[in-house]
Motif scaffolding. Structure first.
Motif, PDB file in Angstrom:
ATOM      1  N   ALA A 180      55.453  12.390  27.247  1.00 17.36           N
ATOM      2  CA  ALA A 180      55.218  13.829  27.418  1.00 17.36           C
ATOM      3  C   ALA A 180      56.380  14.638  26.874  1.00 17.36           C
ATOM      4  CB  ALA A 180      54.991  14.146  28.897  1.00 17.36           C
ATOM      5  N   ARG A 181      57.600  14.192  27.146  1.00 16.11           N
ATOM      6  CA  ARG A 181      58.778  14.909  26.671  1.00 16.11           C
ATOM      7  C   ARG A 181      58.860  14.859  25.142  1.00 16.11           C
ATOM      8  NH1 ARG A 181      63.351  15.772  29.701  1.00 16.11           N
ATOM      9  NH2 ARG A 181      61.861  15.767  31.429  1.00 16.11           N
ATOM     10  N   GLN A 182      58.515  13.725  24.574  1.00 16.01           N
ATOM     11  CA  GLN A 182      58.518  13.608  23.112  1.00 16.01           C
ATOM     12  C   GLN A 182      57.502  14.551  22.488  1.00 16.01           C
ATOM     13  OE1 GLN A 182      58.208   9.501  21.712  1.00 16.01           O
ATOM     14  NE2 GLN A 182      59.282   8.809  23.536  1.00 16.01           N
ATOM     15  N   GLN A 183      56.320  14.656  23.120  1.00 22.99           N
ATOM     16  CA  GLN A 183      55.292  15.559  22.606  1.00 22.99           C
ATOM     17  C   GLN A 183      55.757  17.006  22.682  1.00 22.99           C
ATOM     18  OE1 GLN A 183      53.435  13.132  20.996  1.00 22.99           O
ATOM     19  NE2 GLN A 183      51.738  14.486  21.460  1.00 22.99           N
ATOM     20  N   PHE A 184      56.407  17.344  23.776  1.00 24.01           N
ATOM     21  CA  PHE A 184      56.927  18.708  23.926  1.00 24.01           C
ATOM     22  C   PHE A 184      57.987  18.978  22.863  1.00 24.01           C
ATOM     23  CE2 PHE A 184      60.018  21.700  25.805  1.00 24.01           C
ATOM     24  CZ  PHE A 184      59.174  22.794  26.013  1.00 24.01           C
ATOM     25  N   TYR A 185      58.919  18.050  22.696  1.00 23.37           N
ATOM     26  CA  TYR A 185      59.991  18.226  21.713  1.00 23.37           C
ATOM     27  C   TYR A 185      59.414  18.381  20.308  1.00 23.37           C
ATOM     28  CZ  TYR A 185      64.061  17.256  18.817  1.00 23.37           C
ATOM     29  OH  TYR A 185      65.043  17.333  17.870  1.00 23.37           O
ATOM     30  N   HIS A 186      58.426  17.562  19.990  1.00 24.39           N
ATOM     31  CA  HIS A 186      57.811  17.635  18.664  1.00 24.39           C
ATOM     32  C   HIS A 186      57.181  19.007  18.428  1.00 24.39           C
ATOM     33  CE1 HIS A 186      55.630  16.392  15.064  1.00 24.39           C
ATOM     34  NE2 HIS A 186      54.536  16.912  15.602  1.00 24.39           N
ATOM     35  N   GLU A 187      56.547  19.553  19.460  1.00 20.98           N
ATOM     36  CA  GLU A 187      55.863  20.838  19.299  1.00 20.98           C
ATOM     37  C   GLU A 187      56.842  21.992  19.164  1.00 20.98           C
ATOM     38  OE1 GLU A 187      53.109  23.304  18.373  1.00 20.98           O
ATOM     39  OE2 GLU A 187      52.614  21.197  18.758  1.00 20.98           O
ATOM     40  N   VAL A 188      57.938  21.966  19.912  1.00 22.22           N
ATOM     41  CA  VAL A 188      58.854  23.124  19.909  1.00 22.22           C
ATOM     42  C   VAL A 188      59.957  23.001  18.866  1.00 22.22           C
ATOM     43  CG1 VAL A 188      58.383  23.529  22.349  1.00 22.22           C
ATOM     44  CG2 VAL A 188      60.423  22.219  21.702  1.00 22.22           C
ATOM     45  N   ASN A 189      60.104  21.821  18.269  1.00 20.58           N
ATOM     46  CA  ASN A 189      61.165  21.622  17.278  1.00 20.58           C
ATOM     47  C   ASN A 189      60.685  22.019  15.883  1.00 20.58           C
ATOM     48  OD1 ASN A 189      63.759  20.842  16.411  1.00 20.58           O
ATOM     49  ND2 ASN A 189      63.014  18.821  15.813  1.00 20.58           N
ATOM     50  N   GLN A 190      60.292  23.269  15.756  1.00 18.11           N
ATOM     51  CA  GLN A 190      59.812  23.824  14.497  1.00 18.11           C
ATOM     52  C   GLN A 190      59.970  25.339  14.577  1.00 18.11           C
ATOM     53  OE1 GLN A 190      55.536  23.331  13.931  1.00 18.11           O
ATOM     54  NE2 GLN A 190      55.246  22.996  16.124  1.00 18.11           N
ATOM     55  N   PRO A 191      59.806  26.055  13.468  1.00 17.22           N
ATOM     56  CA  PRO A 191      59.948  27.505  13.520  1.00 17.22           C
ATOM     57  C   PRO A 191      59.059  28.108  14.604  1.00 17.22           C
ATOM     58  CG  PRO A 191      59.841  26.779  11.247  1.00 17.22           C
ATOM     59  CD  PRO A 191      59.557  25.564  12.089  1.00 17.22           C
ATOM     60  N   ASP A 192      59.581  29.122  15.277  1.00 18.16           N
ATOM     61  CA  ASP A 192      58.901  29.678  16.442  1.00 18.16           C
ATOM     62  C   ASP A 192      57.459  30.072  16.152  1.00 18.16           C
ATOM     63  OD1 ASP A 192      59.778  30.858  19.319  1.00 18.16           O
ATOM     64  OD2 ASP A 192      58.293  32.180  18.395  1.00 18.16           O
ATOM     65  N   GLU A 193      57.227  30.671  14.999  1.00 21.36           N
ATOM     66  CA  GLU A 193      55.879  31.161  14.699  1.00 21.36           C
ATOM     67  C   GLU A 193      54.874  30.039  14.488  1.00 21.36           C
ATOM     68  OE1 GLU A 193      58.221  31.127  10.786  1.00 21.36           O
ATOM     69  OE2 GLU A 193      58.565  31.642  12.913  1.00 21.36           O
ATOM     70  N   HIS A 194      55.361  28.815  14.293  1.00 25.00           N
ATOM     71  CA  HIS A 194      54.467  27.674  14.099  1.00 25.00           C
ATOM     72  C   HIS A 194      54.165  26.927  15.395  1.00 25.00           C
ATOM     73  CE1 HIS A 194      55.934  27.507   9.645  1.00 25.00           C
ATOM     74  NE2 HIS A 194      55.009  28.429   9.850  1.00 25.00           N
ATOM     75  N   ILE A 195      54.825  27.287  16.468  1.00 22.93           N
ATOM     76  CA  ILE A 195      54.602  26.599  17.740  1.00 22.93           C
ATOM     77  C   ILE A 195      53.221  26.954  18.281  1.00 22.93           C
ATOM     78  CG2 ILE A 195      55.337  26.441  20.155  1.00 22.93           C
ATOM     79  CD1 ILE A 195      58.195  26.967  19.197  1.00 22.93           C
ATOM     80  N   ASP A 196      52.466  25.931  18.646  1.00 21.10           N
ATOM     81  CA  ASP A 196      51.180  26.132  19.315  1.00 21.10           C
ATOM     82  C   ASP A 196      51.479  26.290  20.800  1.00 21.10           C
ATOM     83  OD1 ASP A 196      48.736  25.737  20.698  1.00 21.10           O
ATOM     84  OD2 ASP A 196      47.909  24.614  19.007  1.00 21.10           O
ATOM     85  N   LEU A 197      51.397  27.527  21.279  1.00 17.37           N
ATOM     86  CA  LEU A 197      51.831  27.839  22.632  1.00 17.37           C
ATOM     87  C   LEU A 197      51.019  27.086  23.682  1.00 17.37           C
ATOM     88  CD1 LEU A 197      53.959  29.573  24.013  1.00 17.37           C
ATOM     89  CD2 LEU A 197      52.323  31.460  24.035  1.00 17.37           C
ATOM     90  N   ALA A 198      49.710  27.045  23.499  1.00 20.94           N
ATOM     91  CA  ALA A 198      48.866  26.343  24.468  1.00 20.94           C
ATOM     92  C   ALA A 198      49.173  24.849  24.476  1.00 20.94           C
ATOM     93  CB  ALA A 198      47.391  26.576  24.149  1.00 20.94           C
ATOM     94  N   LYS A 199      49.346  24.259  23.312  1.00 23.44           N
ATOM     95  CA  LYS A 199      49.648  22.832  23.247  1.00 23.44           C
ATOM     96  C   LYS A 199      50.994  22.523  23.889  1.00 23.44           C
ATOM     97  CE  LYS A 199      49.773  18.921  20.050  1.00 23.44           C
ATOM     98  NZ  LYS A 199      49.620  18.497  18.632  1.00 23.44           N
ATOM     99  N   ALA A 200      51.995  23.361  23.615  1.00 21.99           N
ATOM    100  CA  ALA A 200      53.309  23.164  24.220  1.00 21.99           C
ATOM    101  C   ALA A 200      53.227  23.282  25.739  1.00 21.99           C
ATOM    102  CB  ALA A 200      54.310  24.168  23.652  1.00 21.99           C
ATOM    103  N   ALA A 201      52.459  24.258  26.236  1.00 18.34           N
ATOM    104  CA  ALA A 201      52.300  24.426  27.680  1.00 18.34           C
ATOM    105  C   ALA A 201      51.615  23.213  28.293  1.00 18.34           C
ATOM    106  CB  ALA A 201      51.505  25.694  27.978  1.00 18.34           C
ATOM    107  N   LEU A 202      50.648  22.650  27.586  1.00 16.44           N
ATOM    108  CA  LEU A 202      49.969  21.455  28.090  1.00 16.44           C
ATOM    109  C   LEU A 202      50.895  20.239  28.054  1.00 16.44           C
ATOM    110  CD1 LEU A 202      46.488  22.102  26.494  1.00 16.44           C
ATOM    111  CD2 LEU A 202      46.958  21.920  28.944  1.00 16.44           C
ATOM    112  N   CYS A 203      51.837  20.222  27.117  1.00 17.84           N
ATOM    113  CA  CYS A 203      52.840  19.144  27.108  1.00 17.84           C
ATOM    114  C   CYS A 203      53.769  19.263  28.319  1.00 17.84           C
ATOM    115  CB  CYS A 203      53.640  19.177  25.811  1.00 17.84           C
ATOM    116  SG  CYS A 203      52.700  18.651  24.358  1.00 17.84           S
TER     117      CYS A 203
END
Length: 279
Positions: A6-29
């Protein structure tokens, strides 16, 4: 730091430019750490289905206020989403999967549902990190209104927001225009995690507190106060090596902090305890 799936999935989602972050996916992580068996894609599909239902209800002439009215009718009348005032500090109010399941949450998570559906129907909205109460608003400078998903989609003008601040803080906080500034995706997620941090701290669930702080630091690595807080928790649970590292980093960044003397005393205790344990 725990690097579970779960932590790896979260890190993968947020470790990119802010505008590319999928907010719902990150929240689900974030939720995935507490609910490891959830199907993230199923919840994303649930948001897609909601958006399709809203799209089918939109009038031919889709003015902003009409779109907001349709969103409000669908979410708060048809689906009966509501603010969980009775159990406001239930951690489940901060997990997107549980908010969708129960159709109940706190301002920021109900705002997240609202934003995600608006995004999917091509009606850009932004989160508004007003102190004490999260809101959303259309991403149009000329439309100076906010929407309060916690209160059934109430439409608020600037004066209404000023009055809300007055009520929330008993007149001790003066309203400032920047209170209505949009927040970035990372700021949004950090506020969700800060809520969880405080809830779990009040419940004495230190493992969960550490997990929340760890993820805040993945979003904003050089945040001295979060490093301090994590160091204090590590000290409390007897993880002195990690405590010393975080507290030393805190003093390195903020040597003149108001609590610097207290932190130095704790570091002395850690050093003394370490020496005693190795003798």
């Amino acid at each position: 730091m725990d690097f579970s799936f779960a932590r790896q999935q979260f890190y993968h989602e947020v470790n990119q430019p802010d505008e590319h972050i999928d907010l719902a996916k990150a929240a689900l992580c974030i939720a995935l750490e507490e609910y490891p068996d959830i199907d993230v894609e199923a919840y994303l599909n649930a948001l897609e289905t909601m958006a399709e239902d809203v799209r089918d209800r939109l009038p031919v002439e889709s003015y902003p206020l009409r779109i907001i009215r349709v969103l409000n009718d669908y979410l708060f009348s048809d689906l009966a989403f509501s603010g969980n005032a009775a159990h406001y500090y239930d951690p489940d109010n901060s997990y997107l999967n549980r908010v969708i399941d129960r159709r109940s949450g706190i301002p920021i998570t109900l705002s997240l549902v609202y934003l995600e559906i608006a995004k999917r129907i091509d009606f850009p909205m932004v989160g508004v990190g007003m102190p004490g109460h999260f809101l959303v608003r259309p991403d149009q400078d000329e439309l100076e209104i906010c929407v309060d998903p916690f209160h059934q989609g109430d439409i608020l003008f600037v004066q209404d927001c000023e009055e809300r601040i007055e009520t929330l803080f008993n007149g001790n906080v003066a309203f400032q225009p920047e209170f209505l500034a949009p927040v970035s995706n990372k700021q949004f997620l950090a506020r969700m995690l800060s809520n969880l941090k405080m809830i779990y701290l009040n419940q004495g669930r230190m493992r969960n507190v550490l997990a929340a702080i760890d993820r805040i630091l993945l979003l904003f690595p050089n945040t001295p106060y979060e490093q301090r807080d994590r160091g204090l928790i590590y000290y409390q649970v007897g993880r002195w090596v990690e405590a010393r590292q975080d507290l030393e980093n805190y003093l390195l960044h903020l040597p003149q902090a108001r609590d610097a003397d207290l932190v130095k005393k704790l570091l002395t205790r850690i050093q003394t305890g370490s020496q005693s344990g190795s003798s």
